[in-house]
Design an enzyme around this catalytic site. Sequence first.
Site, mmCIF file in Angstrom:
data_model
loop_
_atom_site.group_PDB
_atom_site.id
_atom_site.type_symbol
_atom_site.label_atom_id
_atom_site.label_comp_id
_atom_site.label_asym_id
_atom_site.label_seq_id
_atom_site.Cartn_x
_atom_site.Cartn_y
_atom_site.Cartn_z
ATOM 1 N N HIS A 5 16.243 2.399 -40.001
ATOM 2 C CA HIS A 5 15.432 1.110 -39.796
ATOM 3 C C HIS A 5 14.520 1.320 -38.416
ATOM 4 C CE1 HIS A 5 17.681 -1.191 -42.365
ATOM 5 N NE2 HIS A 5 18.696 -0.654 -42.122
ATOM 6 N N HIS A 24 17.441 -6.699 -46.243
ATOM 7 C CA HIS A 24 17.777 -7.041 -47.562
ATOM 8 C C HIS A 24 17.127 -8.232 -48.230
ATOM 9 C CE1 HIS A 24 21.567 -4.687 -46.967
ATOM 10 N NE2 HIS A 24 20.740 -3.655 -46.764
ATOM 11 N N HIS A 35 18.518 2.581 -52.269
ATOM 12 C CA HIS A 35 19.005 1.776 -51.274
ATOM 13 C C HIS A 35 18.096 1.876 -49.864
ATOM 14 C CE1 HIS A 35 20.937 -1.554 -48.858
ATOM 15 N NE2 HIS A 35 20.867 -0.649 -47.901
ATOM 16 N N HIS A 81 -42.747 -20.396 -49.163
ATOM 17 C CA HIS A 81 -42.215 -19.649 -47.897
ATOM 18 C C HIS A 81 -42.482 -18.305 -48.266
ATOM 19 C CE1 HIS A 81 -39.565 -17.838 -44.809
ATOM 20 N NE2 HIS A 81 -39.916 -18.957 -44.103
ATOM 21 N N ASP A 104 15.427 -0.441 -48.307
ATOM 22 C CA ASP A 104 15.503 -0.859 -46.624
ATOM 23 C C ASP A 104 13.843 -0.691 -46.262
ATOM 24 O OD1 ASP A 104 17.914 -1.687 -46.212
ATOM 25 O OD2 ASP A 104 18.632 0.486 -45.537
#
Length: 464
Positions: free
Chosen positions: A289, A79, A262, A367, A266
Amino acid sequence: MNNKQHTISKSVTLSGVGLHTGVTATMTFLPAPANHGIKFQRTDLPDQPIADADVDYVVDTSRGTTIEHNGARVNTVEHVLAAMVGMEIDNILIQLDGPEPPIMDGSSIKFVEALEEAIPLEQEAHRKFFELPEEIRFKDLDKGIELAALPLNDYRIAVMVDYNSKFLSSQHANLTHVSQFKEQFAMCRTFCFVHELEVLYKAGLIQGGDLSNAIVIADRDYSEKELSHLSEVLGKPKVSISKEVGILNNTNLHYNNEMARHKLLDVMGDLALVGRPIKAQILASRPGHASNVELAKKIKKLMLETEKNKVPVYDPKQPPICSHERIYELLPHRYPFQMIDKITYLDENSVVGIKNVTMNESYFMGHFPNNPVMPGVMQVEAMAQTGGILVLSSVPDPENYWPYLVGIENCRFRRSVIPGDTVIFRCELISPIRRGIAKMTGKAYVAGQVVCEAEMTASLVRKS
């Protein structure tokens, strides 16, 4: 999305009980320098160890994400991390005098409000986005879980949840721009089902759980005897379940799909453990999770593999880290030896500089005048000046030092550099700078192809 890194302007503190440990803790957000990242510090432990917020240090995903690093274990970090992503805070030190951040109301809103109070501060460093080059998927067929990360030059998340509950139907949530997080997702609270409560409690979890910091959903009808037992588990004088609402004590929802929102929160928090802001389209069906962390591991693995052979990309629309005026202040070189036009990337280990080659370069007069080719020694000089900016960035007062090139090894020229080319130089430290001596590798690119590479040694000498 912000292009520059951000920290906070001042420290801010909040306190509360941890969801799973039940331990009251005080948490302080502290400003941190550019390229610091997000770190947790356990101030209650000996030597106050610091844990990086990194997927490599995840040790548990039982109803929350727990990290452990350098002896510092921190529970339920998701959270807090979601608030960091939603507020686009890249660098911060989070001090805790306990094992777990306060659960507050079960959402991220209190952390978002604390970060706003601390006033986000832009830093002089570009964000290290990882833009997904290819599709990544994670599946758990037994649990019906599927997550995908798809290439996208932006950050979006879509989540679907389905628990086969008469009180919780299939829900969807979508975040199409990170700026939506505060108003539409940050206040969405964690949740569980009634049948999980006693199992979680007996497993030593939700010790700080309460109907004020979680939504508890019924999955069937419960008798008065069962409700009485639930009140004992929750430490409440009485709990009730409305047959119409199906939520303990008739808690009001912020949104009809608050549970899906929610879960999206997560996902944001767990994917922050990749360690860098990502650009991708995230699709998540029934995420948790454990699955979030598995996807984060896959993303980080791809990120590390991609970085090994990464060709720097120059976007002229992005403001430089160092303009030609700042380079002029830092390096002693003057016409015709001021070789670098701008620095587009700089951290503690690497630097990227840009050289636009034009026909007006002084060396083209002598050059190969009929076939203008940038001399190899000038390519190395430009590379060394790019590395000089990196070396000077290691001291707080770079104006007081000379960066001398003292060694070149394994130098190779791969192709010609001609007028009209934009040369991108990238230098990276081989080892930490010690006693003012820096060893680095350097490569020069034109149109994605290596044109020059070398190993260089530089010495920092204080001006007398």
